[in-house]
Structures are given as C-alpha cells and as structure tokens.
Design a protein around this motif. Structure first.
Motif, PDB file in Angstrom:
ATOM      1  N   LEU A 281       0.829  -1.211   0.000  1.00  0.00           N
ATOM      2  CA  LEU A 281       0.000   0.000   0.000  1.00  0.00           C
ATOM      3  C   LEU A 281       0.864   1.261   0.000  1.00  0.00           C
ATOM      4  O   LEU A 281       1.818   1.379   0.766  1.00  0.00           O
ATOM      5  CB  LEU A 281      -0.896  -0.007   1.244  1.00  0.00           C
ATOM      6  CG  LEU A 281      -1.845   1.188   1.436  1.00  0.00           C
ATOM      7  CD1 LEU A 281      -2.924   1.185   0.377  1.00  0.00           C
ATOM      8  CD2 LEU A 281      -2.458   1.142   2.832  1.00  0.00           C
ATOM      9  N   LYS A 282       0.507   2.220  -0.862  1.00  0.00           N
ATOM     10  CA  LYS A 282       1.290   3.459  -0.968  1.00  0.00           C
ATOM     11  C   LYS A 282       0.482   4.710  -0.628  1.00  0.00           C
ATOM     12  O   LYS A 282       1.014   5.645  -0.042  1.00  0.00           O
ATOM     13  CB  LYS A 282       1.869   3.596  -2.378  1.00  0.00           C
ATOM     14  CG  LYS A 282       2.946   2.563  -2.697  1.00  0.00           C
ATOM     15  CD  LYS A 282       3.511   2.764  -4.097  1.00  0.00           C
ATOM     16  CE  LYS A 282       4.715   1.852  -4.350  1.00  0.00           C
ATOM     17  NZ  LYS A 282       4.412   0.427  -4.149  1.00  0.00           N
ATOM     18  N   THR A 283      -0.823   4.750  -0.982  1.00  0.00           N
ATOM     19  CA  THR A 283      -1.594   5.978  -0.780  1.00  0.00           C
ATOM     20  C   THR A 283      -2.992   5.672  -0.265  1.00  0.00           C
ATOM     21  O   THR A 283      -3.606   4.672  -0.648  1.00  0.00           O
ATOM     22  CB  THR A 283      -1.725   6.778  -2.098  1.00  0.00           C
ATOM     23  OG1 THR A 283      -2.328   5.944  -3.104  1.00  0.00           O
ATOM     24  CG2 THR A 283      -0.359   7.253  -2.591  1.00  0.00           C
TER      25      THR A 283
ATOM     26  N   LYS B  41       2.564   1.143   8.788  1.00  0.00           N
ATOM     27  CA  LYS B  41       3.301   1.327   7.526  1.00  0.00           C
ATOM     28  C   LYS B  41       3.536   2.831   7.311  1.00  0.00           C
ATOM     29  O   LYS B  41       2.804   3.500   6.585  1.00  0.00           O
ATOM     30  CB  LYS B  41       2.511   0.731   6.359  1.00  0.00           C
ATOM     31  CG  LYS B  41       3.375   0.422   5.132  1.00  0.00           C
ATOM     32  CD  LYS B  41       2.593  -0.356   4.082  1.00  0.00           C
ATOM     33  CE  LYS B  41       3.500  -0.805   2.957  1.00  0.00           C
ATOM     34  NZ  LYS B  41       4.234   0.275   2.301  1.00  0.00           N
TER      35      LYS B  41
ATOM     36  N   VAL C 121       3.263   5.135   3.980  1.00  0.00           N
ATOM     37  CA  VAL C 121       2.018   5.394   3.252  1.00  0.00           C
ATOM     38  C   VAL C 121       1.751   6.898   3.243  1.00  0.00           C
ATOM     39  O   VAL C 121       1.931   7.584   4.253  1.00  0.00           O
ATOM     40  CB  VAL C 121       0.836   4.634   3.887  1.00  0.00           C
ATOM     41  CG1 VAL C 121      -0.497   5.099   3.303  1.00  0.00           C
ATOM     42  CG2 VAL C 121       1.001   3.136   3.701  1.00  0.00           C
TER      43      VAL C 121
END
Length: 291
Positions: A93-95, A121, A124
């Motif tokens: 997951l990034k955004t 995380k 993010v």
C-alpha cells in the motif's frame, strides 16, 4: 416501556423521561454528540443509561460514569480492523484518502483508520481528506477529486442516503475500479447492493458470524427475527438485543450480590463491571470502566 423518536435536542426529553415519567432505564442514542451530551445528565439524574450502539470511542475517555454503560464495540475496533484488513490485502500500500461526513463519528473513524495505517506502515501517503455534509446526496465533485488523486484505498463511514448516493454516482465513473473503497458502516441492504470489490463491514454486525450453521444462538436469532420481521436483522436490532441480554445478566448478578434484594440503578451499573454475558452472537464483556 417508552419508545421515543429522534429529537434535535435530546437532553430535555431525557430529563422529562427520568423526572416526570420516572423511567429507570434508557436504551439508545446513536449520534456521537448525543452520547457525549447525555452521559453526564444520566449520572446527574441517577438514571441507568445503556448505550447499545453509540460508536464514539471518547465516551469513556472523557469521563467516568456511575450510571452509564455501553454494551457494543465502538469505532476504534472497527476501524483498526479495517486498517489491518487493508494491509493484509495490500502489503505494498502506498496511498490512502478519506471521504467522510463532517461530524464526530466521521472525523474520529477516519483518524483511527489513518493513524493505524501510518503506525504499521509509516511510508504510506495520505493524499486526500474530504469532508462532506452529513447525509449529503451530491458527490460529483468528491468523485472527481478522488479519481484525480487515484489513492490505492478510500476510507468512508458515510452511511444511509449518503452512501447510496455516493455509490450510484461513483460506480458509473469507474471509481471502484481504480481504488479499493473501504466502508466501515452502513445498513445490511446496502451491503447486499455494493459494487463488486468494495470492502464493507457495517457497524460490527455479523449475520454470518458466528456461523449460523454451527452456532445455535445466532442461527435461532436470525431465524426468529426473519419470522417476525421478514428481514435479516440489521446492526441496530442486533445491538439492541445485545443490550437487553447485558441488562438481564447485570440485574441477575446485582440481585445475587444483594442476596435476593432488588438493586438500585447504580448497583446494576456496577454489576456490569467485568461482566461477561451470553448473546445470540456469543459471549460479550463489559470492562470495569463500563465500556
């Protein structure tokens, strides 16, 4: 028994019930703001107040109450669970972005979800925080913004007419194809009509858990509810039933502690402390702080 409809100013109605009608126990209050406002009044009037559904986690963080109890989980467990689900589904997951009603429940729920994601995380990115009017039904600008932001995950606790309108306006424009939308509240009928790929948990209701096939209590509850109302129980009905099971167990415990004497409201509330009780959905626990 008294059934009282929604009111814009619940405190005078609560005082009327307690002082004029001598009501001893009140169940209710869904709105986060109403819960926070009514709790100290219940203590002042020594009226047993059982919040069966209020999701505001700050209810028992803001104060200690002698006559106030909550018998259902709140928004922290629901949104932490949603965050854990998202991270298990999308480990890279990034955004993320949020689109929520602009009131206490919307802001608190998004805050818990966001902080859980960032704690687990930290890389993010939060690319958008959209706040909509309570029960708004026009979402064209929000859908446009979210399509432009392209977040991996969109979190929302919008429910009722607002959730239905958002889905109807976002699906034709392909929002659910570009982002995973995570809905942590809503009604059973809405769960059944969600577009494919939407993560929907409702407000902690479990028509499928514990599994009716192997759990007699849940199976019988679902069956009897269906017979009476020709529908599956929504979370409101399930949480109300849970509250009554809790009250029954607390009264029995308090009566036993008084060797058969009838307890006061404060003694019943105290009996809820560290109380485990059975419900159609399995065992529940009210902690020492009445939550």
């Amino acid at each position: 028994f008294r059934v009282v409809g929604p009111t814009k100013d619940p405190e005078p109605e609560f005082r009327r019930l307690a002082q004029d009608e001598k009501v001893q126990v009140v169940f209710g209050y869904t709105s986060s703001a109403n819960c926070l406002g009514i709790a100290p009044v219940a203590d002042e009037l020594k009226t047993l107040m059982i919040f069966q559904v209020c999701a505001n986690y700050r209810l028992f963080e803001k104060g200690t109450y002698t006559h106030v109890v909550r018998t259902a989980a709140h928004s922290v467990s629901e949104n932490v669970s949603a965050a854990l689900y998202v991270l298990s589904l999308k480990p890279d997951l990034k955004t993320i972005a949020g689109m929520n009603y602009d009131y206490a429940y919307g802001r608190d729920s998004w805050d818990v979800f966001k902080r859980t994601i960032l704690k687990l995380k930290p890389d993010v990115q939060v690319v958008g925080e959209l706040w909509t009017k309570f029960l708004a039904t026009e979402y064209s600008s929000e859908v446009s913004r979210l399509l432009g932001l392209k977040p991996d995950v969109i979190h929302t606790v919008n429910w009722g007419a607002g959730l239905t309108a958002f889905v109807n306006q976002a699906e034709p424009r392909g929002l659910f194809n570009s982002s995973l939308v995570v809905v942590t509240t809503g009604l059973l009928a809405q769960a059944e009509s969600m577009p494919r790929g939407v993560a929907f948990s409702g407000r902690g209701y479990h028509p499928q858990h514990p599994a009716p096939a192997s759990h007699a209590g849940n199976r019988e509850y679902l069956s009897e509810y269906k017979k009476r109302f020709n529908a599956a129980p929504d979370y409101q009905g399930t949480f109300m039933a849970q509250a009554f099971y809790g009250l029954k167990a607390a009264i029995e415990k308090a009566v036993k502690q008084k060797h058969g004497g009838w307890p006061s409201n404060e003694e019943i509330a105290r009996a809820f402390e560290d109380l485990s009780f059975d419900t159609p959905r399995g065992q529940r626990l009210v902690r020492k702080d009445h939550d």
